[in-house]
Design a protein around this motif. Sequence first.
Motif, PDB file in Angstrom:
ATOM      1  N   GLU A  67      -1.803  -9.623   9.244  1.00 52.56           N
ATOM      2  CA  GLU A  67      -2.046 -10.881   9.340  1.00 52.56           C
ATOM      3  C   GLU A  67      -1.921 -11.320  10.916  1.00 52.56           C
ATOM      4  OE1 GLU A  67      -0.552 -15.082   7.823  1.00 52.56           O
ATOM      5  OE2 GLU A  67       0.029 -13.387   6.647  1.00 52.56           O
ATOM      6  N   TYR A  68      -0.947 -11.032  11.557  1.00 51.58           N
ATOM      7  CA  TYR A  68      -0.310 -11.333  12.790  1.00 51.58           C
ATOM      8  C   TYR A  68      -0.835 -10.419  13.869  1.00 51.58           C
ATOM      9  CZ  TYR A  68       2.288 -15.242  10.472  1.00 51.58           C
ATOM     10  OH  TYR A  68       2.618 -16.100   9.879  1.00 51.58           O
ATOM     11  N   ASP A  69      -1.069  -9.410  13.493  1.00 59.42           N
ATOM     12  CA  ASP A  69      -1.630  -8.306  14.568  1.00 59.42           C
ATOM     13  C   ASP A  69      -0.459  -8.005  15.367  1.00 59.42           C
ATOM     14  OD1 ASP A  69      -3.405  -6.272  15.779  1.00 59.42           O
ATOM     15  OD2 ASP A  69      -4.382  -7.823  16.868  1.00 59.42           O
ATOM     16  N   THR A  70       0.546  -7.773  14.786  1.00 59.75           N
ATOM     17  CA  THR A  70       1.916  -7.376  15.372  1.00 59.75           C
ATOM     18  C   THR A  70       1.993  -6.184  16.287  1.00 59.75           C
ATOM     19  OG1 THR A  70       3.033  -8.614  13.660  1.00 59.75           O
ATOM     20  CG2 THR A  70       4.459  -7.372  15.075  1.00 59.75           C
ATOM     21  N   ARG A  71       1.043  -5.111  15.528  1.00 61.06           N
ATOM     22  CA  ARG A  71       1.180  -3.909  16.362  1.00 61.06           C
ATOM     23  C   ARG A  71       0.697  -4.022  17.979  1.00 61.06           C
ATOM     24  NH1 ARG A  71       3.094   1.811  15.881  1.00 61.06           N
ATOM     25  NH2 ARG A  71       1.430   3.237  16.216  1.00 61.06           N
ATOM     26  N   ALA A  72      -0.314  -4.869  17.815  1.00 63.00           N
ATOM     27  CA  ALA A  72      -0.946  -5.159  19.224  1.00 63.00           C
ATOM     28  C   ALA A  72      -0.146  -5.708  20.322  1.00 63.00           C
ATOM     29  CB  ALA A  72      -2.379  -5.751  18.921  1.00 63.00           C
ATOM     30  N   GLY A  73       0.878  -6.512  19.898  1.00 63.71           N
ATOM     31  CA  GLY A  73       1.568  -7.454  20.938  1.00 63.71           C
ATOM     32  C   GLY A  73       1.995  -8.501  20.297  1.00 63.71           C
ATOM     33  N   VAL A  74       3.211  -9.153  20.851  1.00 66.45           N
ATOM     34  CA  VAL A  74       3.792 -10.532  20.364  1.00 66.45           C
ATOM     35  C   VAL A  74       4.026 -11.166  21.644  1.00 66.45           C
ATOM     36  CG1 VAL A  74       5.337 -11.511  18.983  1.00 66.45           C
ATOM     37  CG2 VAL A  74       4.609  -9.173  18.408  1.00 66.45           C
ATOM     38  N   ARG A  75       3.240 -12.625  21.624  1.00 64.64           N
ATOM     39  CA  ARG A  75       3.546 -13.299  22.662  1.00 64.64           C
ATOM     40  C   ARG A  75       3.677 -14.991  22.741  1.00 64.64           C
ATOM     41  NH1 ARG A  75       0.171  -9.277  23.897  1.00 64.64           N
ATOM     42  NH2 ARG A  75       0.699  -7.848  25.834  1.00 64.64           N
ATOM     43  N   SER A  76       2.820 -15.447  21.640  1.00 71.57           N
ATOM     44  CA  SER A  76       2.940 -16.918  21.300  1.00 71.57           C
ATOM     45  C   SER A  76       3.936 -16.970  20.222  1.00 71.57           C
ATOM     46  CB  SER A  76       1.478 -17.280  20.453  1.00 71.57           C
ATOM     47  OG  SER A  76       1.275 -16.852  19.545  1.00 71.57           O
ATOM     48  N   ALA A  77       4.539 -18.236  20.348  1.00 73.67           N
ATOM     49  CA  ALA A  77       5.458 -18.763  19.145  1.00 73.67           C
ATOM     50  C   ALA A  77       4.894 -18.300  17.902  1.00 73.67           C
ATOM     51  CB  ALA A  77       5.726 -20.120  19.217  1.00 73.67           C
ATOM     52  N   GLU A  78       3.883 -18.681  17.314  1.00 66.36           N
ATOM     53  CA  GLU A  78       3.111 -18.094  16.233  1.00 66.36           C
ATOM     54  C   GLU A  78       3.476 -16.705  15.873  1.00 66.36           C
ATOM     55  OE1 GLU A  78      -0.761 -18.475  13.341  1.00 66.36           O
ATOM     56  OE2 GLU A  78      -0.811 -19.184  15.324  1.00 66.36           O
ATOM     57  N   ALA A  79       3.165 -16.086  16.907  1.00 67.16           N
ATOM     58  CA  ALA A  79       3.124 -14.569  16.807  1.00 67.16           C
ATOM     59  C   ALA A  79       4.496 -14.083  16.559  1.00 67.16           C
ATOM     60  CB  ALA A  79       2.246 -13.707  18.021  1.00 67.16           C
ATOM     61  N   TRP A  80       5.385 -14.687  17.194  1.00 68.82           N
ATOM     62  CA  TRP A  80       7.104 -14.187  17.268  1.00 68.82           C
ATOM     63  C   TRP A  80       7.443 -14.872  15.767  1.00 68.82           C
ATOM     64  CZ3 TRP A  80       8.999 -10.739  19.595  1.00 68.82           C
ATOM     65  CH2 TRP A  80       8.819 -10.445  21.099  1.00 68.82           C
ATOM     66  N   ARG A  81       6.851 -15.836  15.132  1.00 68.29           N
ATOM     67  CA  ARG A  81       7.360 -15.881  13.712  1.00 68.29           C
ATOM     68  C   ARG A  81       6.661 -15.005  12.701  1.00 68.29           C
ATOM     69  NH1 ARG A  81       6.361 -21.387  15.639  1.00 68.29           N
ATOM     70  NH2 ARG A  81       3.973 -21.447  15.033  1.00 68.29           N
ATOM     71  N   GLY A  82       5.675 -14.619  13.027  1.00 73.22           N
ATOM     72  CA  GLY A  82       5.020 -13.350  12.525  1.00 73.22           C
ATOM     73  C   GLY A  82       5.795 -12.106  12.486  1.00 73.22           C
ATOM     74  N   PHE A  83       6.298 -12.039  13.688  1.00 77.55           N
ATOM     75  CA  PHE A  83       7.272 -10.549  13.924  1.00 77.55           C
ATOM     76  C   PHE A  83       8.338 -10.864  13.023  1.00 77.55           C
ATOM     77  CE2 PHE A  83      10.967  -8.952  16.363  1.00 77.55           C
ATOM     78  CZ  PHE A  83      10.140  -7.560  17.082  1.00 77.55           C
TER      79      PHE A  83
END
Length: 267
Positions: A67-83
């Motif tokens: 859902e968050y494409d975590t494997r590709a990288g984490v940079r935004s606040a939303e992506a970190w919540r996904g992390f």
Amino acid sequence: MSTLLFLKLGGSLITDKRGEEALRPAVLGRLAGEIRAALDEARNGEGDFRLVVGHGSGSFGHVAAAEYDTRAGVRSAEAWRGFARVSDAAARLNRLVCQALLAAGVPAVSLQPSASALCRDGGIVEMAVRPVKMALDAGLVPLVYGDVAFDTVRGGTIISTEEVLGYLAQEMAPAWFLLAGETAGVYDEAGDVIAHITEENFGAFQEAVGRSRGTDVTGGMATKVRAMLDLAAAHPDLSIRIFSGMEAGRLRQALLRPEVGEGTVIG
């Protein structure tokens, strides 16, 4: 000294990867019982072994990671919540696996990879190995799993169970890496199990090997076989076998006599 074995319980084996957080409790309980039986038999006879167990995230961590494409990288606040969500889902499955092992009498201790792992552009560059060694020395069964990790290039990423165990293999030199999955091994185009995959013949099978059923952010079977070939090349004394854990008794047999098991040998 007893033989050191690495065992991966595939996410497709202990969960239904076509669902969401769909545990297979009966399968997990049986596998835990087979691990206990193999440990008891080995210690009461010949062929004693020490064991490190890892498990995939299956329909727990992979769904949130996709859902968050975590494997590709984490940079935004939303992506970190996904992390954080992926970390929680992976850890939730890990607790269920650990509980099943303990209930079966296996002295498992969970060691969270993300607590010490650091990656560079998707590859693990450091992770604590000493706690795993100390757990083994104490007579415990260390339990690791596919997890999130901080990454100096991507911010954050996903590390697969194979990558975690592959990193541990650099310092711990296991004799066997056993991968128990849902299928009987690696299949060719005709649907037959390939007995032995090497660097020389992998190209002929690669397209047929394909991807996994259900959600898998770390790639399907072809990606896993490629990783295992690289691991075998880096560790010539390591033997690798992919086999089915769905048939009762197969895991116990693989642990006690890995050299004569069924499935696919890699390397």
